[in-house]
Write a protein that holds these residues in place. Sequence first.
Motif, PDB file in Angstrom:
ATOM      1  N   ALA A 127      -3.695   4.773  -4.832  1.00 46.03           N
ATOM      2  CA  ALA A 127      -3.939   4.293  -3.495  1.00 46.03           C
ATOM      3  C   ALA A 127      -5.058   2.974  -3.535  1.00 46.03           C
ATOM      4  N   ASP A 128      -4.502   2.425  -4.666  1.00 48.36           N
ATOM      5  CA  ASP A 128      -5.681   0.986  -5.019  1.00 48.36           C
ATOM      6  C   ASP A 128      -5.259  -0.159  -4.216  1.00 48.36           C
ATOM      7  N   GLN A 129      -4.102  -0.214  -3.401  1.00 52.88           N
ATOM      8  CA  GLN A 129      -3.703  -1.432  -2.561  1.00 52.88           C
ATOM      9  C   GLN A 129      -4.022  -1.034  -1.288  1.00 52.88           C
ATOM     10  N   LEU A 130      -4.666   0.242  -0.969  1.00 50.41           N
ATOM     11  CA  LEU A 130      -4.876   0.443   0.533  1.00 50.41           C
ATOM     12  C   LEU A 130      -5.889  -0.333   0.983  1.00 50.41           C
ATOM     13  N   THR A 131      -6.901  -0.542   0.535  1.00 49.29           N
ATOM     14  CA  THR A 131      -8.322  -1.144   0.842  1.00 49.29           C
ATOM     15  C   THR A 131      -7.994  -2.560   1.310  1.00 49.29           C
ATOM     16  N   ALA A 132      -7.501  -3.100   0.312  1.00 46.83           N
ATOM     17  CA  ALA A 132      -7.275  -4.447   0.553  1.00 46.83           C
ATOM     18  C   ALA A 132      -6.367  -4.731   1.841  1.00 46.83           C
ATOM     19  N   THR A 153       4.918  -3.459   5.815  1.00 41.24           N
ATOM     20  CA  THR A 153       4.461  -2.711   4.653  1.00 41.24           C
ATOM     21  C   THR A 153       4.332  -3.376   3.499  1.00 41.24           C
ATOM     22  N   TYR A 154       5.236  -4.224   2.927  1.00 44.22           N
ATOM     23  CA  TYR A 154       5.148  -4.773   1.820  1.00 44.22           C
ATOM     24  C   TYR A 154       5.206  -6.522   2.334  1.00 44.22           C
ATOM     25  N   GLN A 155       4.252  -7.195   1.795  1.00 49.26           N
ATOM     26  CA  GLN A 155       4.038  -8.375   2.520  1.00 49.26           C
ATOM     27  C   GLN A 155       3.925  -9.663   1.175  1.00 49.26           C
ATOM     28  N   GLN A 156       4.541 -10.702   1.436  1.00 53.18           N
ATOM     29  CA  GLN A 156       4.258 -11.684   0.331  1.00 53.18           C
ATOM     30  C   GLN A 156       3.792 -13.007   1.196  1.00 53.18           C
ATOM     31  N   PRO A 204       0.807  -1.291   0.069  1.00 56.13           N
ATOM     32  CA  PRO A 204      -0.120   0.065  -0.038  1.00 56.13           C
ATOM     33  C   PRO A 204       0.777   1.238  -0.039  1.00 56.13           C
ATOM     34  N   PRO A 205       0.432   2.433  -0.426  1.00 54.35           N
ATOM     35  CA  PRO A 205      -0.849   2.782  -0.857  1.00 54.35           C
ATOM     36  C   PRO A 205      -1.323   2.186  -2.153  1.00 54.35           C
TER      37      PRO A 205
END
Length: 922
Positions: A72-77, A911-914, A46-47
């Motif tokens: 910001a299109d990864q923020l909601t998920a 913050t970043y996750q796999q 995100p975001p």
Amino acid sequence: MPGAARRVAVVLVAAITGFALGAPVPLAQAAQANDYCLGQCSDILPPGENGNATLADILANQLLGTRPAHTADQLTAYGTLANNYQSITNATIDQFFDNASFGVPADQVERTTKPRSDVTIVRDKSFGIPHIYGTTRAGTEFGAGYAAAQDRLWLMDVFRHVGRGQLSSFAGGAAANRQLEQTFWAAAPYTEQDLRNQVAAIAGSGPAGAQALADINAYLDGINTYINQSHQGRYFPGEYVLTGHVDAITNVGTIAPFTATDLIAIAGVVGALFGSGGGGEVQSALVKQAADARYGTAIGDEVWRSFREENDPEAVLTIHNGQSFPYSASPSDPVGVAMPDAGSVTPAQEVFEPTGSATSATTAAAGVLPADLLSAKHGMSNALVVSGKYTDDGHPIAVFGPQTGYFAPQLLMLEELQGPGISARGVSFAGTNFYVQLGRGQDYSWSATSAGQDVTDTFAVPLCRPDGSTPTKDADHYLYQGQCIAMEPLEVDNSWHPTVADSTPAGSYKLIVYRTKFGLVQFRATVGGKPVAYTSQRSSYQHEAASIIGFQMFNNPEDMATAQQFQRAASNINYTFNWFYVNSTDIAYFNSGANPIRPSDVDPNLPIDSSHEWQNWNPDTFTADYTPAAEHPNSINQDYYISWNNKQALDYTAAGFGEGSVHRADLLDSRVGALVTSGTKISRADLVKAMEDAAVTDLRGEDVLPTLLQVINSEPVTDPAQAALVNELQTWLAHGAKRVETRQGSKTYADADAIRVMDAWWPLLAQAEFQPDLGDDLFTALVGAIQLNESPSGGQTGPSAGPADANQSVAHKGSSFQYGWWSYVDKDLRAVLGQDVPGGPARKYCGGGSVSGCRAALLASLAQAGAQPATTVYPADSSCAAGDQWCADSIIQRPMGGITDPSITWQNRPTYQQVVQFPAHR
């Protein structure tokens, strides 16, 4: 080459070149042929990937609230996982993560760019991530640079100026800009020649280094091509207009091209943020000094050692199979300790303001970066990795990622790189993304957490004057091998004028850090009445670029096919990181970093006389002897690994205070350990649940509150108000000590009042428990070494205790509970209760050591906490009204440019996750 491997190689070549044996194959489809995750790799950052906003975009965001696509299109998920993780399944993982398969299906291509003939950049519809396909290696790297400039040009420009201590000259004189450049310049100042030397070192490090330099040059060509095109086409970032670099009407102005030394400057910022460890010996000495003054030397030293928790037997370990990796332990009878005279320590002066300067002017203008980006402690990253022996399909599973903070745009950027010798998808720090730094390859994945082992020492350097007269603490000469030589001043002159984005009056100042052959001057003091400079010597200083070879290997499938190859690659990285690896059959771990070999009789926990140098220290090249890779904590196929910046292994000595019986990593270890021993096979969804359950749990509530209640409930609580508070806390504990909304989007916590009480109580109880026995001076010194608290909101400082009010956690940053007095409270209360406490405290502090006295102190502080209204516990800030608990905790993507994003509910995760599980391999 076996037949199956040969067929795979043919397909891989076809994917890279864009041609199969016969008809042409579209790049976006062919690149998936080398993907052995088979849809079981996911990630999220995100975001959003797009960090480029024109002036029109910025004005529309400020006036209308609109945002450019993929901002910001990864923020909601990311945000909604906190309230939905309990019901997640393997089938629904990609509702909360992005499918991280290689390539882009043809119907999911948003746009395709071909910036030159040997590279194609495909952007997907979902998140606008650049998928870069090069028919040559140079083309691949050119595309990486071009995409970086498309997505992060302004941020990259900001960071190359931070790396030179010149942020205010570039982006305006806001107080936050000045504070940031000052803290960075104190940690990693470099001359332009220093930066050039690091570039030359890359070129001189053999064939891999020559390839790395060629990659960098192609990458720079990509950046600079985009700069020229965007400037001519007027679609460059609008921040250049707002800071006065380009005129909005005439387009006259400059966006300077990037050079190799700029990338070294950016790497220096990254290294200072995430890849160093140790130091703090002066603060440790002040604790020891205060303890000796309070209790006498014999008992005082025991008190200091017990709070230091150098090798605590109860600390959670990443390698938990009994392997020992001795490093950096204190000897029983150290030599060369250089303790400061009482009251003599002063910070080195670094800022010099001309008379009448405006640098002290108060301004409401925001900096382009957070002022505390470097000075605030970082909670960092986590990892959960499970052997295939315990999983649903027999293949290992990993849920892991870096915690680099929450910014808009992020410091990291997503990318896929496919070209000769490069095949990876993941993230990199903007401006160094010529290789994927954390992510996945064809049939493997890797990630890291910050390790922070002790690679920094403090030396006491005798001061002198060249004429032989008696020196004072401010002398600029020092003794080296019997000669009085001058310190090297590293200077930066900054001047600025008001800009559209910054109303600060015009001003100027000079930054100066003094460098010696024993490192950078950080403090001045006297030792035995004689003036010294306390210098900080970090093993990775002057060597930030040396890690490039390890990252190059991570991206090459030929260098990462096995766990052993992964460990060899990780050993080429001199930053202090815990590295984790997973493929279809194996899991592995390696702790990287240039660990200096010290004389065996010196104490790395305290300042050292400069005559006791590192083994074979060469001040001209800033090199020494380092421990070999085999002596670094490493492991292959342990049952599971967890990491949340905790202690790596037995006897691998902690670099600072606070690695004891209660640590944030306990939240992971207890959950993953329970899954492994449950007898039920573990799925990807199970490991995501374990991660997120830990992410929404209050460490104090789960691991310390039971002992607090045991003391309090040793007798009936008769006061009705106190009993009500105790009941609230017990109910919250029974609910799992979670900080979650009553329902998705309610912005109200379940058990909200119990959480308010705990937030208010913790700093009060810690003070009530320890300060009466420690006394004000020792208590304050300890708080200077490790803060009392790191709650999600960061708003509870407790009663004034000197530095206690200055080093509490930062609001809205997400990451919490890494640094605090959790272990001290836990061990002391258990000792007071008469329990066996391995590595226990030197004294019983709470209530004079009696259960009744401790109980009275805890109840009194609890009553005080219960009386604090929410408006006091959660004070107003620029984003939240006073008393708004959810908002106070919420994560805000801190603006790094002109675009702002919505806040999300608090959770304690990378913050970043796999999420990865490879069912196949090459």
